[in-house]
Each structure stands twice: as structure tokens, then as C-alpha cells.
Design a protein around this motif. Structure first.
Motif, PDB file in Angstrom:
ATOM      1  N   LEU A  88      25.646  57.998  40.092  1.00  0.00           N
ATOM      2  CA  LEU A  88      25.742  56.721  40.790  1.00  0.00           C
ATOM      3  C   LEU A  88      26.970  55.930  40.379  1.00  0.00           C
ATOM      4  O   LEU A  88      27.385  55.003  41.080  1.00  0.00           O
ATOM      5  CB  LEU A  88      24.486  55.880  40.508  1.00  0.00           C
ATOM      6  CG  LEU A  88      23.154  56.408  41.026  1.00  0.00           C
ATOM      7  CD1 LEU A  88      21.995  55.611  40.424  1.00  0.00           C
ATOM      8  CD2 LEU A  88      23.104  56.353  42.542  1.00  0.00           C
ATOM      9  N   SER A  97      23.638  49.688  40.573  1.00  0.00           N
ATOM     10  CA  SER A  97      22.921  50.837  41.090  1.00  0.00           C
ATOM     11  C   SER A  97      21.929  51.225  40.005  1.00  0.00           C
ATOM     12  O   SER A  97      22.248  51.150  38.816  1.00  0.00           O
ATOM     13  CB  SER A  97      23.881  51.993  41.385  1.00  0.00           C
ATOM     14  OG  SER A  97      24.784  51.637  42.409  1.00  0.00           O
ATOM     15  N   ARG A 103      16.599  49.899  48.201  1.00  0.00           N
ATOM     16  CA  ARG A 103      17.447  50.253  49.340  1.00  0.00           C
ATOM     17  C   ARG A 103      17.230  49.313  50.506  1.00  0.00           C
ATOM     18  O   ARG A 103      18.165  48.996  51.246  1.00  0.00           O
ATOM     19  CB  ARG A 103      17.177  51.700  49.740  1.00  0.00           C
ATOM     20  CG  ARG A 103      17.691  52.700  48.706  1.00  0.00           C
ATOM     21  CD  ARG A 103      17.345  54.128  49.057  1.00  0.00           C
ATOM     22  NE  ARG A 103      17.911  55.068  48.072  1.00  0.00           N
ATOM     23  CZ  ARG A 103      17.611  56.360  48.007  1.00  0.00           C
ATOM     24  NH1 ARG A 103      16.746  56.886  48.880  1.00  0.00           N
ATOM     25  NH2 ARG A 103      18.166  57.130  47.101  1.00  0.00           N
ATOM     26  N   ASP A 147      21.392  50.395  45.816  1.00  0.00           N
ATOM     27  CA  ASP A 147      21.440  51.846  45.672  1.00  0.00           C
ATOM     28  C   ASP A 147      20.582  52.240  44.481  1.00  0.00           C
ATOM     29  O   ASP A 147      20.664  51.618  43.413  1.00  0.00           O
ATOM     30  CB  ASP A 147      22.881  52.313  45.456  1.00  0.00           C
ATOM     31  CG  ASP A 147      23.037  53.824  45.609  1.00  0.00           C
ATOM     32  OD1 ASP A 147      22.083  54.485  46.082  1.00  0.00           O
ATOM     33  OD2 ASP A 147      24.119  54.337  45.249  1.00  0.00           O
ATOM     34  N   ALA A 166      19.117  45.646  40.726  1.00  0.00           N
ATOM     35  CA  ALA A 166      19.771  45.978  41.983  1.00  0.00           C
ATOM     36  C   ALA A 166      20.310  44.730  42.674  1.00  0.00           C
ATOM     37  O   ALA A 166      21.429  44.729  43.208  1.00  0.00           O
ATOM     38  CB  ALA A 166      18.792  46.712  42.895  1.00  0.00           C
TER      39      ALA A 166
END
Length: 249
Positions: free
Chosen positions: A78, A29, A49, A54, A24
Motif C-alpha cells: 500500500l 492507507s 473504501r 484504501d 483512513a
């Protein structure tokens, strides 16, 4: 532009969680796969997050071939999947001589560590291959330096399963090199995770430290760093390799 997407199996804790967070931070994602630890997976998603990334958690037992396709479908929500890390693996939570390992444990370890990895690799090739219109990408399989000595008296069955992972990595890498897909492995040595405690030996890494030239076990993030290098463009000419991350042992 759609985000790059990474699937990390067995990512609710330990090495898998560290890989998911690192991915990430590198701009992916992330689909955080888990088999049973929903709370752990939710915690990893929350951490990602919290860092501005994401992520989605997705329950799937990779040893069930019917569950693998839907996992990739969920990841595709995603964005385009271009990275797959096969981290899901078990020891059977058992330490001892091979002669004492129950058949059910042998079957389960092989189902998850070998068959499950194969099912995920198969689906990854179907989705990533430039031959069928995919974007190309990279697969990293998590092996173990247990393959060197075979883990006698502890996890010989587990070591055997990881030997299969190494062979599969080399063979698949050759098969798909012309299809825009690189396939590599990372083989951690003793690593500070809950794996050993779950098998009844919480001090195992500490006891092995004197046998490691660097004098300590790995941290999960150090293994994750090696995985991310293999996923990156800096390793663009690397395929079929199994990189030990074991402090020289």
C-alpha cells in the motif's frame, strides 16, 4: 507521493475497527489485521473504501512470529508503513478468580497480548528505524486501565499482560527515540465493545458506570481519537507515555 500506511492489529471489530476507520479518515492507507474474524475485517475494509480510503484485510495471528513479517510485507504494497497500532488482545473469554484460570488460557493470553505485541514491535523497528534507512514513524500499544487495580476477581491474568505492555512501551520508547520512532500507549477503561459479552458479562460496562467519574463507559471512537493524536505530528515530542482514556477512573 506514496500514501502513508498504518497497520492496526486486531482490527476486525471494537476499538481496533474504530482505529482503522479513523486512520483512513486521517489519510492513511490501512492494513486491517485479524486473526479469525474474516467477515468482520472485510466489513471494516468496506467501510474504509466507502469513505474513499484504501485498505486491505490480512489474516495473521500475531503470536506466531513467522506471520508478522509477511503482514508487514502485505502492508508495504500500500505504501511506506509509518504507523503501527498494537491493538490485538484477548481476555481468554473467562471471568473469575486467578486461581481458577486454566494454564492454557494463561499461556494464550500472554502469547497474544505480550509476545505478539513484542514480535510486532520488533518488526516495526526493523522497518521504520532511520538507522537502517527506514522512514521513522510511530507505534501505539493498546494497554488497559486494568493495570491500576489488577482486575481482581475478573481478569487478573489479563491485567498482568497489560502491565507488561506498559513496561515494554516505556522501555522501547527509550531504545528507539534516536531512530525516528515514537512509542506510546493508550489505556482504555471500560469501553462499549463486545469484549465483555464474549466473556459472559454483557452488562459489565453498565454495571461499572457508577464507579466512573464521567458516569459512562467509553465509545471505541473516543479511544481511537486518542490513538490518532499520538500518531500525529501534534504529539511529535511525546514518547514513552501511556495515556488513560477512562473517564477519570
Amino acid at each position: 507521493m506514496d500514501a502513508r500506511v498504518a497497520i492496526v492489529t486486531g482490527a476486525s471489530r471494537g476499538i481496533g475497527a474504530a482505529i482503522a476507520v479513523r486512520a483512513a479518515k486521517a489519510g492513511y492507507s490501512v492494513l486491517v489485521n485479524y486473526s479469525s474474524d474474516a467477515a468482520g475485517a472485510a466489513s471494516v475494509v468496506e467501510e474504509i473504501r466507502g469513505c474513499g480510503g484504501d485498505a486491505l484485510a490480512h489474516q495473521a495471528d500475531v503470536s506466531d512470529p513467522a506471520a508478522v513479517g509477511p503482514m508487514f510485507d502485505q502492508a508495504a504494497t500500500l505504501g511506506p508503513v509509518t504507523a503501527v497500532v498494537n491493538n490485538a488482545g484477548i481476555t481468554g473469554n473467562l471471568i473469575g478468580d486467578l486461581v481458577d484460570v486454566p494454564p492454557a488460557t494463561v499461556r494464550r493470553v500472554m502469547d497474544v497480548n505480550v509476545s505478539g505485541l513484542i514480535y510486532v514491535c520488533q518488526e516495526a523497528v526493523r522497518r521504520l528505524s532511520t538507522r537502517t534507512g527506514g522512514p521513522g514513524g510511530s507505534i501505539v500499544n493498546i494497554s488497559s486501565t486494568a493495570t491500576k487495580a489488577g482486575s481482581p476477581g475478573t481478569w487478573a491474568h489479563y491485567a498482568a499482560s497489560k502491565g507488561a505492555v506498559d513496561v515494554l512501551t516505556v522501555g522501547l520508547a527509550s531504545e528507539v527515540a534516536s531512530q525516528g520512532i515514537r512509542v506510546n500507549g493508550v489505556a482504555p477503561g471500560s469501553t462499549n465493545t463486545g469484549l465483555h459479552a464474549a466473556a459472559g458479562m454483557p452488562d459489565r460496562v453498565e454495571r461499572l458506570n457508577p464507579t466512573i467519574p464521567m458516569g459512562r463507559g467509553a465509545e471505541p471512537d473516543e479511544v481511537a481519537a486518542a490513538v490518532m493524536w499520538l500518531l500525529s505530528g501534534e504529539a511529535g515530542y511525546v514518547t514513552g507515555a501511556v495515556l488513560p482514556v477512562a473517564g477519570g477512573r
